[in-house]
Write an enzyme that holds these catalytic residues in place. Sequence first.
Site, short mmCIF file in Angstrom:
data_model
loop_
_atom_site.label_atom_id
_atom_site.label_comp_id
_atom_site.label_asym_id
_atom_site.label_seq_id
_atom_site.Cartn_x
_atom_site.Cartn_y
_atom_site.Cartn_z
N CYS A 122 33.81 27.75 10.00
CA CYS A 122 34.41 26.97 11.09
C CYS A 122 33.51 25.85 11.65
O CYS A 122 34.03 24.82 12.08
CB CYS A 122 34.93 27.86 12.20
SG CYS A 122 33.70 28.94 12.97
N ARG A 157 26.05 32.03 0.80
CA ARG A 157 24.93 32.65 1.51
C ARG A 157 23.94 33.18 0.49
O ARG A 157 24.34 33.83 -0.48
CB ARG A 157 25.41 33.83 2.37
CG ARG A 157 26.30 33.36 3.48
CD ARG A 157 26.69 34.46 4.43
NE ARG A 157 27.57 33.85 5.43
CZ ARG A 157 27.95 34.42 6.56
NH1 ARG A 157 27.53 35.64 6.85
NH2 ARG A 157 28.74 33.79 7.40
N GLU A 190 22.00 35.77 -0.63
CA GLU A 190 21.98 37.20 -0.33
C GLU A 190 20.71 37.85 -0.87
O GLU A 190 20.00 37.28 -1.68
CB GLU A 190 23.22 37.89 -0.92
CG GLU A 190 24.50 37.62 -0.13
CD GLU A 190 24.48 38.25 1.27
OE1 GLU A 190 23.57 39.05 1.57
OE2 GLU A 190 25.38 37.93 2.06
N ARG A 209 29.41 41.71 -1.93
CA ARG A 209 28.25 40.97 -1.41
C ARG A 209 27.90 39.84 -2.37
O ARG A 209 27.33 40.08 -3.42
CB ARG A 209 27.06 41.91 -1.22
CG ARG A 209 25.85 41.24 -0.57
CD ARG A 209 24.82 42.24 -0.08
NE ARG A 209 25.38 43.11 0.93
CZ ARG A 209 25.57 42.77 2.22
NH1 ARG A 209 25.21 41.58 2.64
NH2 ARG A 209 26.10 43.61 3.07
N GLU A 234 39.59 31.05 6.91
CA GLU A 234 39.01 30.99 8.25
C GLU A 234 40.09 30.54 9.23
O GLU A 234 40.74 29.52 9.05
CB GLU A 234 37.83 30.02 8.27
CG GLU A 234 37.22 29.79 9.63
CD GLU A 234 36.19 30.86 10.05
OE1 GLU A 234 36.15 31.94 9.42
OE2 GLU A 234 35.46 30.60 11.01
N ASP A 275 34.59 43.76 14.51
CA ASP A 275 34.42 43.89 13.07
C ASP A 275 35.40 44.91 12.53
O ASP A 275 35.65 45.92 13.17
CB ASP A 275 33.00 44.38 12.75
CG ASP A 275 32.06 43.24 12.42
OD1 ASP A 275 32.54 42.09 12.30
OD2 ASP A 275 30.86 43.49 12.29
N GLU A 312 32.09 45.93 6.01
CA GLU A 312 32.72 45.06 7.01
C GLU A 312 33.54 44.05 6.23
O GLU A 312 32.98 43.30 5.42
CB GLU A 312 31.60 44.39 7.80
CG GLU A 312 32.05 43.45 8.85
CD GLU A 312 30.96 42.42 9.12
OE1 GLU A 312 29.78 42.80 9.21
OE2 GLU A 312 31.32 41.24 9.22
N ASN A 317 36.50 39.85 10.48
CA ASN A 317 36.20 39.92 11.90
C ASN A 317 37.19 39.10 12.71
O ASN A 317 37.92 38.27 12.16
CB ASN A 317 34.77 39.45 12.18
CG ASN A 317 34.53 38.01 11.75
OD1 ASN A 317 35.45 37.19 11.69
ND2 ASN A 317 33.29 37.68 11.44
N CYS A 321 37.59 32.58 16.39
CA CYS A 321 37.77 32.44 14.95
C CYS A 321 37.79 33.80 14.29
O CYS A 321 37.30 34.79 14.85
CB CYS A 321 36.71 31.54 14.32
SG CYS A 321 35.06 32.26 14.23
N ARG A 341 36.25 40.65 0.06
CA ARG A 341 36.05 41.86 0.85
C ARG A 341 37.35 42.67 0.96
O ARG A 341 37.35 43.89 0.87
CB ARG A 341 35.54 41.49 2.24
CG ARG A 341 34.14 40.89 2.22
CD ARG A 341 33.10 41.98 2.30
NE ARG A 341 31.75 41.51 2.07
CZ ARG A 341 30.79 41.44 3.02
NH1 ARG A 341 31.06 41.79 4.24
NH2 ARG A 341 29.58 41.05 2.70
N1 SER Z 1 32.84 32.02 11.28
C1 SER Z 1 32.79 33.44 11.34
C2 SER Z 1 31.73 34.03 10.44
O1 SER Z 1 31.01 33.33 9.82
C3 SER Z 1 34.14 34.03 11.04
O2 SER Z 1 34.52 33.77 9.75
O3 SER Z 1 31.62 35.22 10.37
ZN ZN Z 2 34.36 31.01 12.43
#
Ligand code: SER
Ligand code: ZN
Length: 499
Positions: free
Chosen positions: A306, A336, A338, A347, A355, A416, A429, A432, A458, A465
Amino acid sequence: MTDMEFQLSAIIKCSGSLTGISSQEQTDFVQSCNASLLKKGAPSGGGAEIVRWNIAGEKIELGLVSDRYVRVHDALLRLKNELAKFLGKHRIGLRGAEIEDYQILMDWDEDWQLKKLPFVKQINQEGGRLKLSLDVDEFALANRIPDRIIKLLEDKKEAAKWKGKSEHWELLFESEKKPYYFDKDPTEEMAKRGWIRHAAGRGQFIYGPQITKIFRAFERILFEEIFTPLGYEEMIFPKFVTWDVWKRSGHAKGIYPEAYYVCTPKTRDPEYWEEVMDYYKVTNEVPLDMIMERIENVGGMCYAQCPPSWVFWQGKTMPDDILPIKVFDRSGTSHRYESGGLHGIERLDEFHRVEIVWMGTKEQVIEHSKQLQAKYRLIFEAILDIEWREAWVTPWFMAQEGKAGLSELKEVGTTDYEAVLPYSGKLLEFQNVSVNGNKYPKGFSVKLQSGTELWSGCSGVGLERWAAVFLAQKGLDQDKWPVKFRDVVGELPEVFRFL
Ligand code: SER
Ligand code: ZN
């Protein structure tokens, strides 16, 4: 007792016997050191002191104590220089010091246990005091290891302050127990069946037609259950994020170990790059060093999804009557870095997420988060039939900014969604829902005409997942799936065969 105390025992070795030096001379030397040399720079009453001084043959047995000023390792250095001059008069040289014992004592009212510290052989933590026995030589003292240990303790104290809070976890809802139809790792099973394959990149997969169809079914469920009935519109958010965005979103405080960094060429002049091209052509090796010299970092790949969208509203004022605003983005990947090791699709370094972003007044944003939560429960209960639970946790943005403090009021924060993976017994998880308060409108200067504070929320739906949870609990065989979900997915395409 001072708040910090240092004690050092050392044996100073010399090049000849010291027995010829008169005791008066020795006493004068020690007294003068104690009076000025070891006090220089410390506030009055502070500093270091020689508390033991014994001559035995070619050795001096030395005891030093100090407070936080002129710490004993500094005192030892000063003393050695002075001693060299003193012994020089007697034609005796200094051979170095053997550190027999080094202790740090300080006030310590932390309620957590220190386990291990570098250069520390014993930690004694009781009665509001901490006693460290160091295992250090002269070299370590010259490198100011004791000072660095104290800095490390301060850092750990600070981290512990946040850590206690990051452990905040509060169960909000728990589904009924559901039957599991599978006890294997879905990633392995999908790989076996050729639904997925490891891509060339770290933590990256290529998704075949079957799993892709499942991902798209998840998205269709979101459309039917959430986007259409709740009045959402689709947008396309950028997937390259500049530092300016991450400064405003707070990610610049802590994203570094997890970011995928993006660089641009310093110039697109082909001549500037000719050497690189030529090198590759004659070696078939990509000259990374040469490339690094010719590029510069400009930000990173989409991480939280976001944040870069807020540039759309940055600096704008909106009339209140268009609220609440509800948009979503499903236009690309998130990245990311990891932790290493083998992970499945739960993962990843590259993953896919829908989003969902909403804005409004505080009341509207909180109210909408409740609507969303109700919709998610419906999806997990009536369509996916999974076993899951919901927990109130440290807000994702606080965790990602590296300050896991919890807001006191329960209005701002993250819920979560967690589900058990039967093959490992571990909880995952898988999405969220967050009410982010005025964090984004403030960070990106977005205002309402009425002057009322703008809030936002958000929610990230991780497609991998969702798949990891659903497939782990229900398996890959469609006849075990809930009928409603089977209907949304349809036939799974079999496209490839390999020889
Ligand atoms: N922006 C939030 C996050 O990175 C929800 O997606 O977890
Ligand atoms: Zn977000």
